[in-house]
Motif scaffolding. Structure first.
Motif, PDB file in Angstrom:
ATOM      1  N   LEU A   1      86.570  16.495  83.909  1.00 49.09           N
ATOM      2  CA  LEU A   1      85.642  16.333  84.879  1.00 49.09           C
ATOM      3  C   LEU A   1      85.617  14.846  85.210  1.00 49.09           C
ATOM      4  CD1 LEU A   1      82.749  16.824  86.022  1.00 49.09           C
ATOM      5  CD2 LEU A   1      81.706  15.939  84.069  1.00 49.09           C
ATOM      6  N   ILE A   2      85.785  14.869  86.666  1.00 51.40           N
ATOM      7  CA  ILE A   2      85.867  13.520  87.390  1.00 51.40           C
ATOM      8  C   ILE A   2      84.529  13.204  87.982  1.00 51.40           C
ATOM      9  CG2 ILE A   2      87.095  12.140  89.067  1.00 51.40           C
ATOM     10  CD1 ILE A   2      89.348  14.115  88.907  1.00 51.40           C
ATOM     11  N   LYS A   3      83.889  11.879  87.689  1.00 48.68           N
ATOM     12  CA  LYS A   3      82.724  11.548  88.144  1.00 48.68           C
ATOM     13  C   LYS A   3      82.877  10.428  89.207  1.00 48.68           C
ATOM     14  CE  LYS A   3      79.385  12.097  85.056  1.00 48.68           C
ATOM     15  NZ  LYS A   3      78.262  12.207  83.961  1.00 48.68           N
ATOM     16  N   SER A   4      82.594  11.209  90.465  1.00 42.47           N
ATOM     17  CA  SER A   4      83.363  10.101  91.549  1.00 42.47           C
ATOM     18  C   SER A   4      82.109   9.156  91.826  1.00 42.47           C
ATOM     19  CB  SER A   4      83.331  10.884  92.756  1.00 42.47           C
ATOM     20  OG  SER A   4      82.102  11.865  93.121  1.00 42.47           O
ATOM     21  N   HIS A   5      81.172   9.093  91.337  1.00 43.87           N
ATOM     22  CA  HIS A   5      79.942   7.987  91.485  1.00 43.87           C
ATOM     23  C   HIS A   5      79.659   7.116  90.314  1.00 43.87           C
ATOM     24  CE1 HIS A   5      78.183   9.712  95.546  1.00 43.87           C
ATOM     25  NE2 HIS A   5      79.453   9.754  95.547  1.00 43.87           N
ATOM     26  N   GLY A   6      80.419   7.484  89.075  1.00 45.83           N
ATOM     27  CA  GLY A   6      80.044   6.749  87.932  1.00 45.83           C
ATOM     28  C   GLY A   6      79.261   7.536  87.008  1.00 45.83           C
ATOM     29  N   THR A   7      78.820   6.955  85.859  1.00 48.01           N
ATOM     30  CA  THR A   7      78.000   7.736  84.832  1.00 48.01           C
ATOM     31  C   THR A   7      76.890   6.825  84.435  1.00 48.01           C
ATOM     32  OG1 THR A   7      78.165   8.660  82.536  1.00 48.01           O
ATOM     33  CG2 THR A   7      79.434   6.704  83.255  1.00 48.01           C
ATOM     34  N   ILE A   8      75.772   7.592  84.120  1.00 52.53           N
ATOM     35  CA  ILE A   8      74.462   6.883  83.540  1.00 52.53           C
ATOM     36  C   ILE A   8      74.706   5.827  82.149  1.00 52.53           C
ATOM     37  CG2 ILE A   8      73.846   8.875  82.053  1.00 52.53           C
ATOM     38  CD1 ILE A   8      71.622   6.831  84.398  1.00 52.53           C
ATOM     39  N   SER A   9      75.832   6.176  81.542  1.00 49.01           N
ATOM     40  CA  SER A   9      75.971   5.358  80.649  1.00 49.01           C
ATOM     41  C   SER A   9      76.501   3.766  80.723  1.00 49.01           C
ATOM     42  CB  SER A   9      77.101   6.104  79.397  1.00 49.01           C
ATOM     43  OG  SER A   9      78.310   6.325  80.081  1.00 49.01           O
ATOM     44  N   SER A  10      76.900   3.875  82.216  1.00 56.49           N
ATOM     45  CA  SER A  10      77.782   2.690  82.512  1.00 56.49           C
ATOM     46  C   SER A  10      76.745   2.422  83.819  1.00 56.49           C
ATOM     47  CB  SER A  10      78.978   2.569  82.778  1.00 56.49           C
ATOM     48  OG  SER A  10      79.626   2.670  81.686  1.00 56.49           O
ATOM     49  N   PRO A  11      75.273   1.980  83.993  1.00 54.79           N
ATOM     50  CA  PRO A  11      74.564   2.119  85.104  1.00 54.79           C
ATOM     51  C   PRO A  11      75.090   0.988  86.206  1.00 54.79           C
ATOM     52  CG  PRO A  11      73.362   1.436  83.261  1.00 54.79           C
ATOM     53  CD  PRO A  11      74.487   1.991  82.919  1.00 54.79           C
TER      54      PRO A  11
END
Length: 293
Positions: free
Chosen positions: A160-170
């Motif tokens: 899974l590629i998170k193209s806008h980032g992740t909530i764990s690194s706000p």
């Protein structure tokens, strides 16, 4: 009659398809007290209300006009500048993380299509929750700024590629116009990788809007760099676009629209995806019999 083209079913069955899913999928989930993840417009409207006086009335009015026009990137940037980074980040976490959202059936259906690669601009962790029900190691999650995404894609892993980032690194979320510009310059290799996937795989977009900057930029580049390349697939409700607009978007973005019957709760999308899963499973049985992988 199935809404799913045979070519798409075959691509998914052969695992030559990339799933790209957006906020419309996350909004099926529920968290504490039945709360659902907000839409981008809904979140920004709430965030705008946090702007303090004395310029609140005029500023909020202009922000709401930007949201209504669909210019979410500029609206987000103005809001973040006005309420400051820390308050903005806390609000993001409160709305997208704290409610402890559970995976919805649609997440499980999408995961059970058994595609090797999924991409999402969503920064919640709901899809990972659905994958986690299959056990540890069922999914490898990579963020746009990771430097080993290409290596993961070449290994036999579900990614899974998170193209806008992740909530764990706000603080590394791509939320504003400046964030986009910075990411495209600082992590250009990531966008080159996405372009390569568009050239070598079939994409199916679910729960997305065609106005998303990443989607438009990627598809427009693909359309004009590879005018004879295969079209990708965009799943949408039947009343979202008139025929004339669909024709323009199909040509300029090189996409085929797949439409499901529109209802207020979009329940038919989940039903059609369940049918897609069944058709893919049948296709895989045929491929196995004929050894036509």
């Amino acid at each position: 009659m199935s809404i799913w083209p045979k070519e798409l079913i075959h691509s998914i069955a052969c695992r030559r398809c990339v799933l790209f899913f957006g906020a419309g999928v996350s909004m099926n989930s529920t968290g504490i007290d039945g709360v659902r993840p907000p839409s981008w417009a809904g979140f920004l409207t709430e965030a705008a209300s946090q702007i303090d006086a004395p310029r609140k009335k005029k500023t909020v009015k202009e922000i709401l006009a930007l949201i209504k026009a669909g210019d979410y990137l500029t609206a987000a940037e103005v809001i973040r500048n006005e309420i400051r980074q820390e308050k903005f980040t806390n609000l993001v976490k409160a709305r997208f993380h704290t409610p402890d959202f559970k995976a919805a059936p649609i997440h499980k259906t999408l995961f059970n299509l058994d595609l090797r690669i999924a991409i999402t601009p969503n920064f919640d962790s709901i899809y990972e929750t659905a994958a986690g029900e299959r056990g540890a190691g069922a999914l490898t999650t990579k963020i746009y700024h990771d430097d080993d995404i290409a290596d993961c894609l070449r290994r036999h892993e579900r990614v899974l590629i998170k193209s806008h980032g992740t909530i764990s690194s706000p603080n590394k979320l791509i939320f504003t116009r400046t964030d986009y510009a910075k990411a495209r310059n600082s992590h250009s290799q990531f966008y080159e990788l996405l372009d390569a996937l568009l050239r070598t795989h079939t994409f199916i977009f679910v729960g997305c809007g065609v106005s998303d900057p990443d989607i438009r930029s990627l598809l427009e580049n693909y359309r004009y760099r590879h005018p004879y390349g295969q079209s990708h697939y965009f799943v949408t409700a039947s009343n979202n676009f008139c025929p004339e607009v669909k024709s323009v978007l199909s040509d300029s973005l090189k996409i085929n629209f797949i439409e499901y019957s529109s209802t207020k709760d979009h329940a038919n999308l989940s039903k059609e995806l369940d049918l897609l899963k069944e058709q893919v499973e049948l296709e895989r049985i045929e491929l196995s019999k004929n050894q036509a992988w």
